[in-house]
Scaffold this active site. Structure first.
Site, PDB file in Angstrom:
ATOM      1  CB  SER A 150      -0.932   0.001   1.214  1.00  0.00           C
ATOM      2  OG  SER A 150      -0.193   0.284   2.383  1.00  0.00           O
ATOM      3  CB  THR A 180      -6.578   4.346  -3.177  1.00  0.00           C
ATOM      4  OG1 THR A 180      -5.810   5.533  -2.979  1.00  0.00           O
ATOM      5  CG2 THR A 180      -6.036   3.653  -4.419  1.00  0.00           C
ATOM      6  CD  GLU A 204      -1.669   8.167  -4.603  1.00  0.00           C
ATOM      7  OE1 GLU A 204      -0.948   7.958  -5.581  1.00  0.00           O
ATOM      8  OE2 GLU A 204      -1.640   9.227  -3.956  1.00  0.00           O
ATOM      9  CE1 TYR A 261      -1.828   1.011  -2.892  1.00  0.00           C
ATOM     10  CE2 TYR A 261      -2.280   3.314  -3.414  1.00  0.00           C
ATOM     11  CZ  TYR A 261      -2.571   2.158  -2.717  1.00  0.00           C
ATOM     12  OH  TYR A 261      -3.621   2.163  -1.820  1.00  0.00           O
ATOM     13  CE  LYS A 307      -5.135  -0.562  -3.118  1.00  0.00           C
ATOM     14  NZ  LYS A 307      -5.939  -1.472  -2.287  1.00  0.00           N
TER      15      LYS A 307
END
Ligand code: NAP
Ligand code: G4F
Length: 345
Positions: free
Chosen positions: A89, A132, A134, A155, A159
């Protein structure tokens, strides 16, 4: 009959808060922990009892990179609800281990969803995927469920795969599957290398023990910070809704990393002052340089500005956070001081 929940990522910040929340709701909670050479269950040690005694909390060895373990655990537990909180994460670290990040954070989700199909339990189980902010990356704030995704790290991209595979399995196989698109959430249990916890730990050490110096990266990134305690409730609420949908969960406010530092200093009753610009920017306390910039903490591509609009969740799920940025900082600082005091006894 008590409901059974299975949590991947039980040893992480959110896993611990969610397990405690579900136990209070009278669930039987099963968690998946991966094997490590040193103990990694500190965050849930307070709720773990010897399994030979009467308990509603159980841990199982497994790994999101291992389809067989994922399948076998789901088959054995037969959960009513599965929460996938497991991930590599850390955004910064994902640039160092992009393939591993994709394996755990993207394909791990596929492994759970496909195990649900293989076991033919798609009509019996509900699935939560830890998405997320992100994934919004470079898209301008405020971000909501309709904002274009533009991830800026391995990342965020992993996701995004998980987000879409969850949507696809929901549409293709009618699985009750929801994506929570959660903005940054912190707590005293936050991992020590994320910026809020790093700042709280570093400043407490400097001010209370007179030790150390803090090295940070980009002080001007803006984040929408909430408290993990509030955010795990939203995960559960998504799985109790009539229809499976995707929801943004956020505070709706944003602050810079530098402002977070100032709030921590205020909470500690300390005055610091800043000098210089760019890589030479420094913070001083009584003429002592306590914070400097180290370029190793900058990311190859940064997400500069996140601020969520969670009105859909507030309206449809009746989700309202209890905490704000000041109560979050207070909780983190208080617990850090308690930890230091316990160590010095
Ligand atoms: P965290 O503290 O880093 O916890 C991640 C969990 O995943 C840990 O239990 C970790 O186990 C586990 N894990 C890592 N690799 C695994 C693997 N190969 N197999 C099985 N488990 C594995 O993260 P968090 O802050 O609690 O966040 C929970 C989830 O929400 C994560 O998916 C994160 O990406 C996502 N998220 C977090 C935020 C946030 O601000 N906190 C915001 C949006 C989304 P170890 O303890 O053994 O490392
Ligand atoms: O605390 P951070 O590492 O969190 P980041 O990158 O926002 O990611 C976290 O929130 C995401 C939700 O948006 C989650 F999906 C993800 O799993 C994770 O929980 O960094 C916050 C900001 C960044 O802009 C970073 O560049 O702080 C900046 N920063 C400045 N100095 C630093 C540092 N970050 C870290 N980790 N360490 C520093 O020294």
């Amino acid at each position: 009959m008590k409901k059974k929940a299975l949590i991947f990522g039980i040893t992480g910040q959110d896993g611990a808060y969610l397990a405690k929340f579900l136990l209070k709701k009278n669930y039987i909670v099963h968690g998946v922990k991966r094997r490590s050479s040193s103990l990694n269950t500190q965050r849930v040690d307070d709720i773990y009892l010897d399994p030979h005694k009467k308990t509603n909390f159980f841990l199982h060895h497994g790994d999101l990179t291992d389809s067989l373990s994922v399948l076998k655990i789901i088959e054995k537990i037969k959960p009513d609800e599965i929460y996938n909180l497991g991930a590599q994460s850390h955004v910064g670290v994902s640039f160092d281990v992009p393939e591993y990040t994709a394996n755990v954070t993207a394909l791990g989700t596929l492994r759970i969803l496909d195990a649900i199909l293989t076991l033919r339990i798609q009509n019996k189980v509900k699935f939560y995927q830890a998405g997320t902010s992100e994934m919004f990356g470079a898209s301008k704030p405020p971000q909501n469920e309709k904002t274009k995704f533009y991830p800026r790290s391995p990342y965020g991209i992993a996701k995004l795969y998980s987000h879409w595979i969850t949507v696809n399995y929901r549409e293709a196989y009618n699985i009750f599957a929801c994506n929570g698109i959660l903005f940054n959430h912190e707590s005293p249990l936050r991992g020590e290398t994320f910026v809020t916890r790093k700042i709280v730990m570093g400043l407490c050490k400097i001010f209370l023990e007179g030790e150390g110096k803090l090295y940070l990266g980009n002080l001007y990134a803006k984040r929408d910070w909430g408290h993990a305690e509030d955010y795990v409730k939203a995960m559960w609420k998504m799985l109790q809704a009539k229809q499976p949908k995707d929801y943004v969960i956020s505070s709706g406010k944003q602050y810079t990393v530098k402002y977070f530092i100032d709030l921590v200093c205020e909470e500690l009753g300390i005055k610091i002052f800043w000098k210089g610009k760019g890589l030479s920017e420094k913070a001083f306390w009584n003429d002592k340089n306590i914070i400097s910039i180290d370029k190793r903490y900058f990311r190859p591509t940064e997400v500069n500005s996140l601020m969520g609009n969670s009105s859909k969740a507030r309206k449809e799920l009746k989700w309202t956070p209890k905490h704000n940025i000041r109560s979050l900082v207070k909780d983190m600082v208080t617990e850090e001081i308690n930890r230091i005091n316990k160590l010095s006894i």
